[in-house]
Design a protein around this motif. Structure first.
Motif, mmCIF file in Angstrom:
data_model
loop_
_atom_site.group_PDB
_atom_site.id
_atom_site.type_symbol
_atom_site.label_atom_id
_atom_site.label_comp_id
_atom_site.label_asym_id
_atom_site.label_seq_id
_atom_site.Cartn_x
_atom_site.Cartn_y
_atom_site.Cartn_z
ATOM 1 N N GLU A 158 -17.305 1.880 55.506
ATOM 2 C CA GLU A 158 -16.629 0.812 56.248
ATOM 3 C C GLU A 158 -16.548 -0.459 55.411
ATOM 4 O O GLU A 158 -15.662 -1.279 55.606
ATOM 5 N N ILE A 159 -17.487 -0.628 54.502
ATOM 6 C CA ILE A 159 -17.448 -1.715 53.519
ATOM 7 C C ILE A 159 -17.314 -1.033 52.172
ATOM 8 O O ILE A 159 -18.232 -0.345 51.727
ATOM 9 N N ARG A 160 -16.202 -1.225 51.531
ATOM 10 C CA ARG A 160 -15.943 -0.480 50.293
ATOM 11 C C ARG A 160 -16.103 -1.317 49.042
ATOM 12 O O ARG A 160 -16.566 -0.833 48.031
ATOM 13 N N GLU A 161 -15.676 -2.559 49.082
ATOM 14 C CA GLU A 161 -15.723 -3.386 47.880
ATOM 15 C C GLU A 161 -16.921 -4.314 47.953
ATOM 16 O O GLU A 161 -16.978 -5.212 48.778
ATOM 17 N N LEU A 162 -17.871 -4.073 47.075
ATOM 18 C CA LEU A 162 -19.080 -4.879 47.029
ATOM 19 C C LEU A 162 -19.015 -5.803 45.819
ATOM 20 O O LEU A 162 -18.512 -5.420 44.767
ATOM 21 N N LYS A 163 -19.538 -7.001 45.976
ATOM 22 C CA LYS A 163 -19.576 -7.951 44.866
ATOM 23 C C LYS A 163 -20.663 -7.535 43.885
ATOM 24 O O LYS A 163 -21.642 -6.884 44.259
ATOM 25 N N LEU A 164 -20.476 -7.926 42.633
ATOM 26 C CA LEU A 164 -21.411 -7.538 41.581
ATOM 27 C C LEU A 164 -22.856 -7.916 41.894
ATOM 28 O O LEU A 164 -23.754 -7.081 41.732
ATOM 29 N N PRO A 165 -23.149 -9.144 42.364
ATOM 30 C CA PRO A 165 -24.551 -9.452 42.677
ATOM 31 C C PRO A 165 -25.145 -8.519 43.739
ATOM 32 O O PRO A 165 -26.325 -8.172 43.679
ATOM 33 N N THR A 166 -24.324 -8.086 44.678
ATOM 34 C CA THR A 166 -24.803 -7.162 45.718
ATOM 35 C C THR A 166 -25.091 -5.794 45.121
ATOM 36 O O THR A 166 -26.107 -5.170 45.434
ATOM 37 N N VAL A 167 -24.212 -5.322 44.246
ATOM 38 C CA VAL A 167 -24.432 -4.024 43.590
ATOM 39 C C VAL A 167 -25.702 -4.091 42.741
ATOM 40 O O VAL A 167 -26.510 -3.154 42.728
ATOM 41 N N LEU A 168 -25.896 -5.213 42.039
ATOM 42 C CA LEU A 168 -27.111 -5.383 41.238
ATOM 43 C C LEU A 168 -28.357 -5.352 42.125
ATOM 44 O O LEU A 168 -29.350 -4.705 41.793
ATOM 45 N N SER A 169 -28.295 -6.050 43.253
ATOM 46 C CA SER A 169 -29.435 -6.057 44.167
ATOM 47 C C SER A 169 -29.732 -4.661 44.701
ATOM 48 O O SER A 169 -30.892 -4.258 44.808
ATOM 49 N N LEU A 170 -28.680 -3.923 45.048
ATOM 50 C CA LEU A 170 -28.864 -2.546 45.524
ATOM 51 C C LEU A 170 -29.498 -1.681 44.439
ATOM 52 O O LEU A 170 -30.435 -0.924 44.702
ATOM 53 N N ALA A 171 -28.979 -1.794 43.212
ATOM 54 C CA ALA A 171 -29.512 -0.989 42.107
ATOM 55 C C ALA A 171 -30.984 -1.313 41.868
ATOM 56 O O ALA A 171 -31.801 -0.409 41.667
ATOM 57 N N GLU A 172 -31.330 -2.597 41.907
ATOM 58 C CA GLU A 172 -32.727 -2.970 41.688
ATOM 59 C C GLU A 172 -33.615 -2.500 42.838
ATOM 60 O O GLU A 172 -34.728 -2.028 42.611
ATOM 61 N N ALA A 173 -33.136 -2.631 44.069
ATOM 62 C CA ALA A 173 -33.928 -2.196 45.220
ATOM 63 C C ALA A 173 -34.146 -0.687 45.193
ATOM 64 O O ALA A 173 -35.204 -0.197 45.614
ATOM 65 N N LEU A 174 -33.158 0.048 44.700
ATOM 66 C CA LEU A 174 -33.262 1.506 44.618
ATOM 67 C C LEU A 174 -33.901 1.961 43.305
ATOM 68 O O LEU A 174 -33.984 3.152 43.039
ATOM 69 N N ARG A 175 -34.315 0.992 42.485
ATOM 70 C CA ARG A 175 -34.951 1.235 41.188
ATOM 71 C C ARG A 175 -34.076 2.053 40.252
ATOM 72 O O ARG A 175 -34.535 3.000 39.598
ATOM 73 N N LEU A 176 -32.811 1.670 40.197
ATOM 74 C CA LEU A 176 -31.876 2.309 39.278
ATOM 75 C C LEU A 176 -31.692 1.392 38.079
ATOM 76 O O LEU A 176 -31.538 0.187 38.237
ATOM 77 N N ARG A 177 -31.712 1.947 36.906
ATOM 78 C CA ARG A 177 -31.568 1.125 35.697
ATOM 79 C C ARG A 177 -30.126 0.948 35.266
ATOM 80 O O ARG A 177 -29.839 0.158 34.395
ATOM 81 N N ASP A 178 -29.243 1.707 35.889
ATOM 82 C CA ASP A 178 -27.835 1.667 35.494
ATOM 83 C C ASP A 178 -26.969 1.541 36.742
ATOM 84 O O ASP A 178 -27.105 2.323 37.679
ATOM 85 N N ILE A 179 -26.082 0.566 36.733
ATOM 86 C CA ILE A 179 -25.190 0.349 37.868
ATOM 87 C C ILE A 179 -24.257 1.538 38.056
ATOM 88 O O ILE A 179 -23.837 1.840 39.165
ATOM 89 N N ALA A 180 -23.945 2.219 36.969
ATOM 90 C CA ALA A 180 -23.036 3.363 37.043
ATOM 91 C C ALA A 180 -23.572 4.453 37.962
ATOM 92 O O ALA A 180 -22.796 5.250 38.482
ATOM 93 N N GLN A 181 -24.868 4.481 38.183
ATOM 94 C CA GLN A 181 -25.414 5.472 39.108
ATOM 95 C C GLN A 181 -24.918 5.203 40.525
ATOM 96 O O GLN A 181 -24.856 6.115 41.332
ATOM 97 N N LEU A 182 -24.547 3.950 40.817
ATOM 98 C CA LEU A 182 -23.979 3.617 42.125
ATOM 99 C C LEU A 182 -22.460 3.612 42.112
ATOM 100 O O LEU A 182 -21.831 4.003 43.077
ATOM 101 N N THR A 183 -21.886 3.144 41.018
ATOM 102 C CA THR A 183 -20.433 2.980 40.981
ATOM 103 C C THR A 183 -19.702 4.196 40.448
ATOM 104 O O THR A 183 -18.519 4.368 40.722
ATOM 105 N N GLY A 184 -20.383 5.009 39.655
ATOM 106 C CA GLY A 184 -19.748 6.198 39.102
ATOM 107 C C GLY A 184 -18.914 5.929 37.868
ATOM 108 O O GLY A 184 -18.219 6.789 37.384
ATOM 109 N N GLY A 185 -18.980 4.740 37.330
ATOM 110 C CA GLY A 185 -18.202 4.393 36.141
ATOM 111 C C GLY A 185 -18.988 4.598 34.863
ATOM 112 O O GLY A 185 -19.914 5.407 34.793
#
Length: 126
Positions: free
Chosen positions: A49-76
Motif C-alpha cells: 500500500e506504500i510503495r515508494e519509500l524515502k532513502l532515510p526510511t530504507v536505511l532505517s529499515l535496513a539497519e533495524a533488520l541488520r542488513l548491510r546492503d540496501i539492495a537486499q530490500l530494494t533488489g537493485g
C-alpha cells in the motif's frame, strides 16, 4: 515464510521487508518502533500500500533488520549502508549535541514592558 527467495527480482520492497522481519523474529510493532513508525505503517509497506519509500526510511529499515546492503530490500545493485551513514564530510562542522539545552520558547521569555503612553492632549474648551 513459504519458499521465498529474497534475491528474486520480482519481489517488492514490502515483500522483502516482511521476509527479513520474519527471519529476525520481529513483530511489526518492534520494527515500526525501531524506525519511528507504527505497526500499521509496517503492515501497509509489506502489503504494497506504500510503495515508494524515502532513502532515510530504507536505511532505517535496513539497519533495524541488520542488513548491510540496501539492495537486499530494494533488489537493485549492491549499496552498502555504510555508504550513507558515517562521520560525514571533514570540512563540515559537527551538529550541536542532541543533549544541548534548547533555547526557551518565546512564550516563556520575559517580555519587555511597553513604553508609557504620552499624556492625552488637553480637551478643547467648550
Amino acid at each position: 515464510m513459504r519458499d521465498i527467495d529474497p534475491a528474486d527480482p520480482e519481489l517488492s520492497v514490502g515483500q522483502r521487508v516482511r521476509y527479513f522481519r520474519r527471519r529476525r523474529g520481529m513483530s511489526r510493532e518492534i520494527l515500526g518502533g525501531l524506525v519511528g513508525k507504527s505497526a500499521r505503517w509496517v503492515k501497509a509497506v509489506e502489503r504494497g500500500e506504500i510503495r515508494e519509500l524515502k532513502l532515510p526510511t530504507v536505511l532505517s529499515l535496513a539497519e533495524a533488520l541488520r542488513l548491510r546492503d540496501i539492495a537486499q530490500l530494494t533488489g537493485g545493485r549492491p549499496l552498502p549502508t555504510s555508504m550513507f551513514r558515517g562521520p560525514g564530510h571533514p570540512a563540515r562542522p559537527r551538529p550541536a549535541a542532541p543533549w544541548a539545552p534548547a533555547p526557551a520558547p518565546t512564550s516563556a521569555r520575559p517580555r519587555p514592558r511597553p513604553a508609557p503612553r504620552p499624556p492625552a492632549p488637553p480637551a478643547p474648551p467648550r
